[in-house]
Design a protein around this motif. Structure first.
Motif, PDB file in Angstrom:
ATOM      1  N   THR A 272     -18.090  20.374 -16.859  1.00 44.39           N
ATOM      2  CA  THR A 272     -19.130  20.891 -16.568  1.00 44.39           C
ATOM      3  C   THR A 272     -20.531  20.197 -16.860  1.00 44.39           C
ATOM      4  OG1 THR A 272     -20.405  23.250 -16.551  1.00 44.39           O
ATOM      5  CG2 THR A 272     -19.267  22.441 -18.522  1.00 44.39           C
ATOM      6  N   ARG A 273     -21.568  20.083 -15.986  1.00 45.05           N
ATOM      7  CA  ARG A 273     -22.816  19.712 -16.244  1.00 45.05           C
ATOM      8  C   ARG A 273     -22.733  17.914 -16.138  1.00 45.05           C
ATOM      9  NH1 ARG A 273     -26.767  22.015 -15.042  1.00 45.05           N
ATOM     10  NH2 ARG A 273     -25.012  22.781 -13.427  1.00 45.05           N
ATOM     11  N   ALA A 274     -21.284  17.413 -15.746  1.00 44.79           N
ATOM     12  CA  ALA A 274     -21.390  16.355 -15.832  1.00 44.79           C
ATOM     13  C   ALA A 274     -22.213  15.230 -14.505  1.00 44.79           C
ATOM     14  CB  ALA A 274     -19.834  15.681 -15.603  1.00 44.79           C
TER      15      ALA A 274
ATOM     16  N   TRP B  92     -32.912  21.396  -9.329  1.00 41.18           N
ATOM     17  CA  TRP B  92     -31.762  20.773  -9.619  1.00 41.18           C
ATOM     18  C   TRP B  92     -30.607  21.960  -9.160  1.00 41.18           C
ATOM     19  CZ3 TRP B  92     -31.016  15.807 -10.364  1.00 41.18           C
ATOM     20  CH2 TRP B  92     -31.905  15.127 -10.843  1.00 41.18           C
ATOM     21  N   PRO B  93     -29.582  21.644  -8.497  1.00 43.11           N
ATOM     22  CA  PRO B  93     -28.626  22.651  -8.272  1.00 43.11           C
ATOM     23  C   PRO B  93     -28.230  23.430  -9.216  1.00 43.11           C
ATOM     24  CG  PRO B  93     -27.809  20.270  -7.583  1.00 43.11           C
ATOM     25  CD  PRO B  93     -29.147  20.026  -8.232  1.00 43.11           C
TER      26      PRO B  93
ATOM     27  N   TYR C   9     -16.594  21.870  -7.267  1.00 49.32           N
ATOM     28  CA  TYR C   9     -16.230  23.211  -7.912  1.00 49.32           C
ATOM     29  C   TYR C   9     -16.639  23.142  -9.159  1.00 49.32           C
ATOM     30  CZ  TYR C   9     -13.492  19.170  -9.822  1.00 49.32           C
ATOM     31  OH  TYR C   9     -13.443  18.005 -10.590  1.00 49.32           O
ATOM     32  N   PRO C  10     -16.594  24.233  -9.774  1.00 52.11           N
ATOM     33  CA  PRO C  10     -17.153  24.506 -11.188  1.00 52.11           C
ATOM     34  C   PRO C  10     -16.325  23.572 -12.234  1.00 52.11           C
ATOM     35  CG  PRO C  10     -16.806  26.504 -10.457  1.00 52.11           C
ATOM     36  CD  PRO C  10     -16.258  25.521  -9.326  1.00 52.11           C
ATOM     37  N   GLY C  11     -17.151  22.777 -12.919  1.00 52.02           N
ATOM     38  CA  GLY C  11     -16.472  21.879 -13.855  1.00 52.02           C
ATOM     39  C   GLY C  11     -15.529  22.533 -15.041  1.00 52.02           C
TER      40      GLY C  11
ATOM     41  N   LYS D 171     -26.089   9.755 -15.262  1.00 49.21           N
ATOM     42  CA  LYS D 171     -27.359  10.060 -15.550  1.00 49.21           C
ATOM     43  C   LYS D 171     -27.688   8.734 -16.380  1.00 49.21           C
ATOM     44  CE  LYS D 171     -25.924  14.821 -16.234  1.00 49.21           C
ATOM     45  NZ  LYS D 171     -25.995  16.124 -17.316  1.00 49.21           N
TER      46      LYS D 171
ATOM     47  N   LYS E  68     -21.543  16.431 -11.182  1.00 53.42           N
ATOM     48  CA  LYS E  68     -20.804  16.336  -9.881  1.00 53.42           C
ATOM     49  C   LYS E  68     -21.685  16.829  -8.460  1.00 53.42           C
ATOM     50  CE  LYS E  68     -17.792  19.178 -11.364  1.00 53.42           C
ATOM     51  NZ  LYS E  68     -18.302  19.302 -12.638  1.00 53.42           N
TER      52      LYS E  68
ATOM     53  N   ILE F  63     -29.168  10.327  -8.956  1.00 54.93           N
ATOM     54  CA  ILE F  63     -30.668  10.152  -8.419  1.00 54.93           C
ATOM     55  C   ILE F  63     -31.647   9.662  -9.577  1.00 54.93           C
ATOM     56  CG2 ILE F  63     -32.576  11.554  -7.586  1.00 54.93           C
ATOM     57  CD1 ILE F  63     -30.433  13.657  -6.313  1.00 54.93           C
TER      58      ILE F  63
ATOM     59  N   ASP G  60     -29.949   6.797 -15.633  1.00 54.24           N
ATOM     60  CA  ASP G  60     -31.346   6.647 -15.670  1.00 54.24           C
ATOM     61  C   ASP G  60     -31.925   7.406 -16.841  1.00 54.24           C
ATOM     62  OD1 ASP G  60     -30.698   9.117 -14.897  1.00 54.24           O
ATOM     63  OD2 ASP G  60     -32.170   9.325 -13.608  1.00 54.24           O
ATOM     64  N   HIS G  61     -31.200   7.895 -17.917  1.00 52.61           N
ATOM     65  CA  HIS G  61     -31.611   8.267 -19.121  1.00 52.61           C
ATOM     66  C   HIS G  61     -31.553   7.312 -20.108  1.00 52.61           C
ATOM     67  CE1 HIS G  61     -30.500  12.844 -18.287  1.00 52.61           C
ATOM     68  NE2 HIS G  61     -31.506  12.354 -17.581  1.00 52.61           N
TER      69      HIS G  61
ATOM     70  N   GLU H 170     -34.471  17.670 -18.928  1.00 49.80           N
ATOM     71  CA  GLU H 170     -34.306  17.405 -17.675  1.00 49.80           C
ATOM     72  C   GLU H 170     -35.421  16.625 -17.157  1.00 49.80           C
ATOM     73  OE1 GLU H 170     -31.387  19.988 -15.373  1.00 49.80           O
ATOM     74  OE2 GLU H 170     -32.874  21.385 -16.764  1.00 49.80           O
TER      75      GLU H 170
ATOM     76  N   ARG I 291     -25.640  25.839 -11.688  1.00 55.22           N
ATOM     77  CA  ARG I 291     -24.238  25.795 -12.055  1.00 55.22           C
ATOM     78  C   ARG I 291     -23.188  25.998 -10.758  1.00 55.22           C
ATOM     79  NH1 ARG I 291     -22.254  25.077 -17.021  1.00 55.22           N
ATOM     80  NH2 ARG I 291     -24.006  25.319 -18.541  1.00 55.22           N
ATOM     81  N   THR I 292     -22.628  25.311 -10.371  1.00 50.92           N
ATOM     82  CA  THR I 292     -21.484  25.551  -9.141  1.00 50.92           C
ATOM     83  C   THR I 292     -20.633  26.779  -9.692  1.00 50.92           C
ATOM     84  OG1 THR I 292     -21.608  23.316  -8.698  1.00 50.92           O
ATOM     85  CG2 THR I 292     -19.796  24.760  -7.623  1.00 50.92           C
TER      86      THR I 292
HETATM   87  N1  LIG Z   1     -31.762  12.118 -14.676  1.00 54.54           N
HETATM   88  C1  LIG Z   1     -30.835  12.611 -13.965  1.00 54.54           C
HETATM   89  N2  LIG Z   1     -30.148  13.677 -14.149  1.00 54.54           N
HETATM   90  C2  LIG Z   1     -29.077  14.196 -13.479  1.00 54.54           C
HETATM   91  C3  LIG Z   1     -28.338  13.029 -12.550  1.00 54.54           C
HETATM   92  N3  LIG Z   1     -27.340  13.846 -12.043  1.00 54.54           N
HETATM   93  C4  LIG Z   1     -27.288  15.049 -12.687  1.00 54.54           C
HETATM   94  N4  LIG Z   1     -28.372  15.130 -13.415  1.00 54.54           N
HETATM   95  C5  LIG Z   1     -28.790  16.427 -14.472  1.00 54.54           C
HETATM   96  O1  LIG Z   1     -27.517  17.056 -14.890  1.00 54.54           O
HETATM   97  C6  LIG Z   1     -27.500  18.441 -14.422  1.00 54.54           C
HETATM   98  C7  LIG Z   1     -26.167  18.838 -14.081  1.00 54.54           C
HETATM   99  O2  LIG Z   1     -25.782  18.235 -12.638  1.00 54.54           O
HETATM  100  P1  LIG Z   1     -24.824  18.948 -11.657  1.00 54.54           P
HETATM  101  O3  LIG Z   1     -24.457  18.007 -10.580  1.00 54.54           O
HETATM  102  O4  LIG Z   1     -25.072  20.191 -11.364  1.00 54.54           O
HETATM  103  O5  LIG Z   1     -23.340  19.131 -12.522  1.00 54.54           O
HETATM  104  P2  LIG Z   1     -21.997  19.867 -12.141  1.00 54.54           P
HETATM  105  O6  LIG Z   1     -21.129  18.583 -12.651  1.00 54.54           O
HETATM  106  O7  LIG Z   1     -21.960  19.919 -10.837  1.00 54.54           O
HETATM  107  O8  LIG Z   1     -21.898  20.989 -13.200  1.00 54.54           O
HETATM  108  P3  LIG Z   1     -21.064  22.153 -12.869  1.00 54.54           P
HETATM  109  O9  LIG Z   1     -21.490  22.892 -11.500  1.00 54.54           O
HETATM  110  O10 LIG Z   1     -21.484  23.219 -13.997  1.00 54.54           O
HETATM  111  O11 LIG Z   1     -19.541  22.030 -12.792  1.00 54.54           O
HETATM  112  C8  LIG Z   1     -28.506  18.334 -13.234  1.00 54.54           C
HETATM  113  O12 LIG Z   1     -29.286  19.898 -13.180  1.00 54.54           O
HETATM  114  C9  LIG Z   1     -29.594  17.420 -13.706  1.00 54.54           C
HETATM  115  O13 LIG Z   1     -30.499  17.800 -14.466  1.00 54.54           O
HETATM  116  C10 LIG Z   1     -29.014  11.873 -12.329  1.00 54.54           C
HETATM  117  O14 LIG Z   1     -28.333  11.038 -11.833  1.00 54.54           O
HETATM  118  N5  LIG Z   1     -30.012  11.610 -13.234  1.00 54.54           N
END
Ligand SMILES: Nc1nc2c(ncn2[C@@H]2O[C@H](COP(=O)(O)OP(=O)(O)OP(=O)(O)O)[C@@H](O)[C@H]2O)c(=O)[nH]1
Ligand SMILES: [Mg+2]
Lengths: 301, 467
Positions: free
Chosen positions: B39-41, B107-108, B145-147, B339, B43, B381, B341-342, B436, B110-111
């Motif tokens: 989750t939050r990876a 940002w999107p 899908y949800p992570g 991520k 996706k 992104i 770009d962090h 974020e 949570r899925t």
């Molecule tokens: N700066 C930056 N932040 C990112 C990037 N990709 C994701 N994030 C951050 O990471 C958060 C989570 O990304 P999601 O793609 O929603 O994560 P997910 O894996 O779909 O998470 P679940 O839906 O909970 O499984 C986002 O809200 C952004 O804040 C990126 O390429 N650059």
């Protein structure tokens, strides 16, 4: 300044912990970062597909070269032999060989042209998809030159200022062509319905159906200004038959057309016992529709 | 789960293998790209960027240069496959892009449910005879899908007793124990042979759920099972979920009830999640938020590695004779530090190197099965630019971007990224949560794709060979 004070005093030497350092607040909020991505990704030149010889291609190329080359050498030797017998025999043989070659060349040339005309449709479509106005215009002009219905459009095409405008200009002519293709399809449908209703064997049905189908595809192609040779027809057929994606979308229209067609009094008499005929008719209608879609210079949708 | 025990699964595998082979013969290949990430990876953002950039590339935009180089300009068009009769929602790229481009951007979320999309790449054939055969298509099958649900895959192989023992053992370890104190006290105080009393089960479940939530949200842990408990999906909580681990050996009505629910849950997840989507795939992208795990502290970092290894162990990478016979198996796996770009440019290699160590176990498993693997650093992104900050009087490489919460410009120094799992001293500076960032200026229609870092090399490594 840091908005999150480090939890313990950081060690004097690296590594120091991660930090967020806020910048001076300005009157107006700072603008979003802009990487000028839109400009950076504009294509520099129109893409040109690269071609490579595949294994099968080499095989056929080799066979053609061997067959053609050896035959040519053989023919040349034969002509020389005939000249040795006497000038009359020599000239006569040369004439025969030359006319044969000319016919072969003519045939090959037509095939290539047919194939090229189909590739041109692809070029036009991809130009429309990419939004490449210059190429789309050029292709539309070429197309308008080869289709009678579209000939008067040429000046308007030259003046079109955007892809959408170009699409709109071509739309009525394309609609006419589509209606004509549908008419051709209906004719073919009635014919194959009738044939399957009276023919004695299913094998014969299939044969007639295939022949009528190929003819139909070529007729539709001709409507769109294409003169596909054998290779071109094959290419069109493949595209028509394999493009399963479009089938679902066309089915509704086809169903309606089939119903309209079969509600004819006379045909109704047959339809009950000749369900196979109804299926064949429906397939013809669909074939006409899909073939017309495959020949359109403007991508559907 | 040996294939021999499941003849129907084997038959389905064979049918699938035959279909894929037939399709590749007539130039209508289908490729399932499994995107796995805790989750939050990242996706959802990854899929959004991938779709937007591929669609733009189909319009001739040069958003993916490395991929374009491989495709040799043969890419004709890219379009989403027309909707068929799927019973699942479609992944809504347009809505995600519009939200990212909006002002203020979002940002999107949570899925919460599955969604799918298929992308059709139309390509010219390479051969001279190509004109005869027309274009070739490659269909990419994608799933979001949800992570959290991913952690249900390792549950498929275990019964209730083993799952309980392993889960409790993990909960008693390190920092999880504080968050789990109340729950652990509850289960330890349960008398052996406790009856199947609904109130007991509900209370234990509620405590367990709060424990998992705290572990996920406060402590950054990821190896939390069952996944649906944290993210129950569109239907919400059902009695199926009301189970929790009990100290083993456990007897009595309560233990039986919980074991039954565990079994039913595992079977439901096998039927609805694993079999249709993760039993068979050809390519895989394993997304990992390496920096997030690093900043969440040592326990969370190790927990992430453990979770990734457990998931990899539950997937089939092929290589066995059964896979060979049925023509199934994975061709390529890419491990991706998201991520990127962090961190400033010169630290991105370190990020990839660290990921290499973190996923050593899954990578070893995939390579052992004959799969080609690679490791990447990616920003789906790109939201920052490189900058220099002054810390304690010394200049350090940092990144600068706009914070999402207040729109203010900020420099972030992400710390020194170690090349390998760091020694204990590294963790001394405590925890840190990466803020974020606001996405950059985007075209809401996504006509030119979105700015990214390294997406093209990743795609070239994943699907370059079929283009
Ligand atoms: N700066 C930056 N932040 C990112 C990037 N990709 C994701 N994030 C951050 O990471 C958060 C989570 O990304 P999601 O793609 O929603 O994560 P997910 O894996 O779909 O998470 P679940 O839906 O909970 O499984 C986002 O809200 C952004 O804040 C990126 O390429 N650059
Ligand atoms: Mg998501």
């Amino acid at each position: 300044m840091s908005d999150r004070p480090p939890p313990s005093s950081p060690p004097a030497s690296p590594p120091v912990g991660p930090r967020v350092i806020l910048e001076e607040e300005t009157r107006s909020p700072p603008p979003r970062l802009d990487f000028e991505w839109e400009q950076a990704v504009v294509p520099v030149a129109a893409p040109r597909p690269s071609v490579r010889w595949s294994g099968i291609g080499r095989l056929f190329g080799g066979l053609a070269l061997l067959g053609g080359g050896l035959a040519a050498l053989d023919a040349a030797n034969f002509v020389a032999d005939q000249f040795a017998r006497g000038p009359l025999q020599g000239w006569a043989t040369l004439g025969v060989v030359a006319s044969g070659l000319a016919l072969l060349g003519g045939g090959a040339w037509r095939e290539l042209r047919g194939l090229a005309s189909i590739r041109a449709v692809d070029r036009a479509r991809s130009a429309f998809l990419r939004g490449d106005l210059a190429t789309a215009k050029a292709e539309a002009l070429r197309w308008a030159g080869s289709v009678q219905e579209a000939a008067p459009l040429q000046p308007a095409i030259r003046n079109a200022a955007s892809i959408e405008e170009l699409r709109a200009l071509l739309q009525p002519a394309l609609a006419t062509l589509e209606a004509r293709a549908a008419l051709l399809g209906r004719n073919a449908a009635v014919q194959s319905f009738a044939v399957t209703a009276i023919s004695p064997s299913p094998g014969l049905d299939a044969l007639i159906f295939a022949w009528r189908g190929v003819r139909l595809v070529r007729q539709v192609a001709a409507l769109h200004g294409l003169r596909p040779g054998l290779a071109g027809t094959l290419s069109l057929l493949r595209r028509t038959l394999l493009d399963a994606a479009t089938v679902a979308a066309t089915d509704v229209a086809v169903d309606a057309a089939a119903r309209a067609l079969l509600s004819n009094r006379l045909l109704e008499q047959f339809a009950g016992e000749a369900a196979a005929g109804a299926v064949a008719a429906r397939r013809m209608l669909r074939l006409a529709k899909v073939a017309a879609e495959a020949c359109r210079v403007v991508p559907p949708g | 789960m040996s294939g021999l025990l499941d003849p129907f699964g084997l038959l389905r595998d064979a049918a699938w293998g035959a279909e894929r082979f037939g399709r590749s013969l007539i130039g209508q290949e289908r490729i399932r790209l499994a995107v796995t990430g805790l989750t939050r990876a990242g996706k959802t953002v990854f899929l959004t960027s991938l779709l937007a950039n591929l669609l733009a590339a189909g319009r001739g935009r040069r958003t993916l240069p490395a991929l374009e180089e491989l495709a040799g300009k043969r890419l004709r068009a890219v379009r989403p496959a027309p909707a068929g009769v799927e019973g699942l929602p479609r992944f809504d790229v347009a809505a995600h892009l519009a939200a990212l481009a909006a002002d203020p951007p979002a940002w999107p979320a949570r899925t919460e449910d599955l969604s799918t999309l298929e992308l059709v790449l139309e390509l010219d054939r390479q051969s001279m005879l190509g004109g005869l055969l027309g274009t070739r298509t490659v269909t990419l099958e994608l799933l979001d899908y949800p992570g959290e649900w991913l952690l249900d895959l390792p549950m498929l192989g275990d019964d209730y007793a083993r799952w309980s023992a392993a889960t409790l053992e993990r909960l008693r370890r390190g920092r999880r124990a504080e968050a789990a104190a109340e729950f652990l006290a509850f289960v330890d105080a349960l008398p052996p042979g406790a009856p199947a009393e609904d109130s007991l089960a509900r209370r234990g479940f509620a405590l367990y759920r709060d424990t998992l939530r705290a572990c996920r949200d406060r402590l950054g842990f990821r190896f939390l099972q069952p996944g649906r408990l944290l993210n129950p999906g569109p239907r919400g909580e059902t009695p199926l979920l009301w189970f929790f681990p009990l100290p083993q050996p456990a007897r009595g009505g309560l233990a039986t009830l919980l074991a039954e629910r565990h079994h039913a849950y595992v079977e439901a997840q096998r039927r609805d999640f694993f079999e249709p989507y993760f039993r068979r795939f050809e390519r895989q992208a394993v997304l990992v938020d390496v920096l997030g795990a690093l900043h969440a502290g040592r326990d969370a970092f190790e927990d992430t590695a453990e979770a990734l290894a457990a998931i990899a162990a539950a997937l089939r990478y092929g290589g066995g004779w059964l896979d060979w016979l049925t023509g199934t198996g994975v061709d390529r796996v890419a491990f991706v530090a998201t991520k990127a770009d962090h961190v400033p440019a010169r630290q991105r290699d370190a990020l990839a190197a660290l990921l290499g160590h973190l996923v050593a176990a899954p990578q070893g498993r995939a390579t052992g099965a004959g799969v080609t693997t690679s490791v990447h650093a990616l920003a789906s992104i790109r939201c920052t630019e490189d900058d220099v900050a002054t810390l304690d009087g010394r200049p350090v490489a940092a990144v600068r971007g706009l914070l999402l919460e207040n729109g203010r410009s900020a420099k972030v120094y992400p710390g020194e990224i170690p090349l390998r799992p760091p020694d204990p001293g590294f963790w001394d500076h405590g925890f840190f949560e990466m803020p974020e960032f606001q996405p950059p200026k985007l075209d809401p229609a996504g006509g030119s794709g979105v700015p990214h870092l390294g997406l093209d090399t990743l795609l070239a490594a994943l699907i370059g060979d079929v283009l």
